[in-house]
Enzyme design. Sequence first.
Site, PDB file in Angstrom:
ATOM      1  N   LYS A  12      -3.171 -10.699 -16.247  1.00  0.00           N
ATOM      2  CA  LYS A  12      -1.958 -10.015 -15.769  1.00  0.00           C
ATOM      3  C   LYS A  12      -0.833 -10.137 -16.804  1.00  0.00           C
ATOM      4  O   LYS A  12      -0.120  -9.173 -17.075  1.00  0.00           O
ATOM      5  CB  LYS A  12      -1.485 -10.640 -14.451  1.00  0.00           C
ATOM      6  CG  LYS A  12      -2.356 -10.301 -13.247  1.00  0.00           C
ATOM      7  CD  LYS A  12      -1.699 -10.842 -11.987  1.00  0.00           C
ATOM      8  CE  LYS A  12      -2.510 -10.552 -10.746  1.00  0.00           C
ATOM      9  NZ  LYS A  12      -1.873 -11.071  -9.536  1.00  0.00           N
ATOM     10  N   ASP A  68       2.374  -9.133  -5.800  1.00  0.00           N
ATOM     11  CA  ASP A  68       1.346  -9.369  -4.798  1.00  0.00           C
ATOM     12  C   ASP A  68       0.598  -8.049  -4.587  1.00  0.00           C
ATOM     13  O   ASP A  68       1.216  -6.980  -4.594  1.00  0.00           O
ATOM     14  CB  ASP A  68       1.938  -9.858  -3.474  1.00  0.00           C
ATOM     15  CG  ASP A  68       0.861 -10.474  -2.582  1.00  0.00           C
ATOM     16  OD1 ASP A  68      -0.100 -11.052  -3.117  1.00  0.00           O
ATOM     17  OD2 ASP A  68       0.971 -10.380  -1.344  1.00  0.00           O
ATOM     18  N   TYR A 150     -12.561  -6.353  -4.623  1.00  0.00           N
ATOM     19  CA  TYR A 150     -13.204  -5.297  -3.833  1.00  0.00           C
ATOM     20  C   TYR A 150     -13.636  -4.096  -4.682  1.00  0.00           C
ATOM     21  O   TYR A 150     -14.030  -3.064  -4.125  1.00  0.00           O
ATOM     22  CB  TYR A 150     -12.237  -4.814  -2.736  1.00  0.00           C
ATOM     23  CG  TYR A 150     -11.840  -5.900  -1.745  1.00  0.00           C
ATOM     24  CD1 TYR A 150     -12.594  -6.119  -0.587  1.00  0.00           C
ATOM     25  CD2 TYR A 150     -10.729  -6.703  -1.961  1.00  0.00           C
ATOM     26  CE1 TYR A 150     -12.246  -7.107   0.322  1.00  0.00           C
ATOM     27  CE2 TYR A 150     -10.364  -7.706  -1.056  1.00  0.00           C
ATOM     28  CZ  TYR A 150     -11.133  -7.894   0.079  1.00  0.00           C
ATOM     29  OH  TYR A 150     -10.788  -8.873   0.968  1.00  0.00           O
ATOM     30  N   HIS A 176      -3.318   0.669  -9.039  1.00  0.00           N
ATOM     31  CA  HIS A 176      -2.100   0.288  -8.330  1.00  0.00           C
ATOM     32  C   HIS A 176      -1.232  -0.638  -9.182  1.00  0.00           C
ATOM     33  O   HIS A 176      -0.041  -0.456  -9.306  1.00  0.00           O
ATOM     34  CB  HIS A 176      -2.492  -0.399  -7.014  1.00  0.00           C
ATOM     35  CG  HIS A 176      -3.548  -1.454  -7.175  1.00  0.00           C
ATOM     36  ND1 HIS A 176      -4.726  -1.229  -7.845  1.00  0.00           N
ATOM     37  CD2 HIS A 176      -3.597  -2.758  -6.792  1.00  0.00           C
ATOM     38  CE1 HIS A 176      -5.463  -2.330  -7.843  1.00  0.00           C
ATOM     39  NE2 HIS A 176      -4.797  -3.271  -7.222  1.00  0.00           N
ATOM     40  N   ARG A 177      -1.900  -1.632  -9.807  1.00  0.00           N
ATOM     41  CA  ARG A 177      -1.148  -2.603 -10.611  1.00  0.00           C
ATOM     42  C   ARG A 177      -0.487  -1.911 -11.803  1.00  0.00           C
ATOM     43  O   ARG A 177       0.689  -2.123 -12.096  1.00  0.00           O
ATOM     44  CB  ARG A 177      -2.094  -3.697 -11.098  1.00  0.00           C
ATOM     45  CG  ARG A 177      -1.414  -5.005 -11.479  1.00  0.00           C
ATOM     46  CD  ARG A 177      -2.399  -6.076 -11.923  1.00  0.00           C
ATOM     47  NE  ARG A 177      -3.727  -5.872 -11.426  1.00  0.00           N
ATOM     48  CZ  ARG A 177      -4.151  -6.287 -10.222  1.00  0.00           C
ATOM     49  NH1 ARG A 177      -3.339  -6.950  -9.430  1.00  0.00           N
ATOM     50  NH2 ARG A 177      -5.389  -6.038  -9.828  1.00  0.00           N
TER      51      ARG A 177
END
Length: 195
Positions: A12, A68, A150, A176-177
């Site tokens: 990340k 998150d 997932y 999404h990230r």
Amino acid sequence: MKLVFATNNAHKLEEVANKLSGSIELFGLNDIGCNDEIEETGITFNENASIKSHHIWNKYHLNCFGDDSGLEIDALNGEPGVYSARYAGGHGNHAANMDKVLEKLKSETNRKARFRTVISLIWDGEEMFFEGTVEGTIRHERSGSGGFGYDPIFQPDGYTITFAEMTMEEKNAISHRAKAVEKLVAFLKDKQPTP
Ligand code: IMP
């Protein structure tokens, strides 16, 4: 300018650092000597992201952000949501988490789902949120071995393959990230002095 990402996840950190340019230097929790276990006790992504950023701001008074993410399945009223990492009990048991989802959706025809990421940034004491989502469907079986979590059961809309069958570059282009991080980076660009 110093900016702290409230994580120790090297991937990340790298993803954000690669997108930042100019005068912002990114630090992880280890880099600032923070070994605290920041508990995700919130019941929304916003709350959990906010808990992380406030922990750093309150303790160090440094510009910072927390994130998150999770999977929301419509037929399960948004589950697993903030419990995505620990849906089947133990933290990060991805195989058991996927089994639980597939079992719950066994006779369900509505397979709609999305991944969501929320980032809480505290800049000069002011909190702002950045969000990214990717819509898709839950497959009946796993497919692919890439990615994590997932990914083997999530097929993004507009594709015939799962996240786990994509290259990292393909997934990072639509995830999404990545979308949330892009919004954060766009905001931070204005904060950097023009060269
Ligand atoms: P985190 O907040 O980014 O650590 O994500 C929490 C949990 O959501 C992870 O442990 C995964 O179970 C799930 N998750 C988040 N992002 C992804 C993804 O891109 N692919 C698959 N699972 C994900």
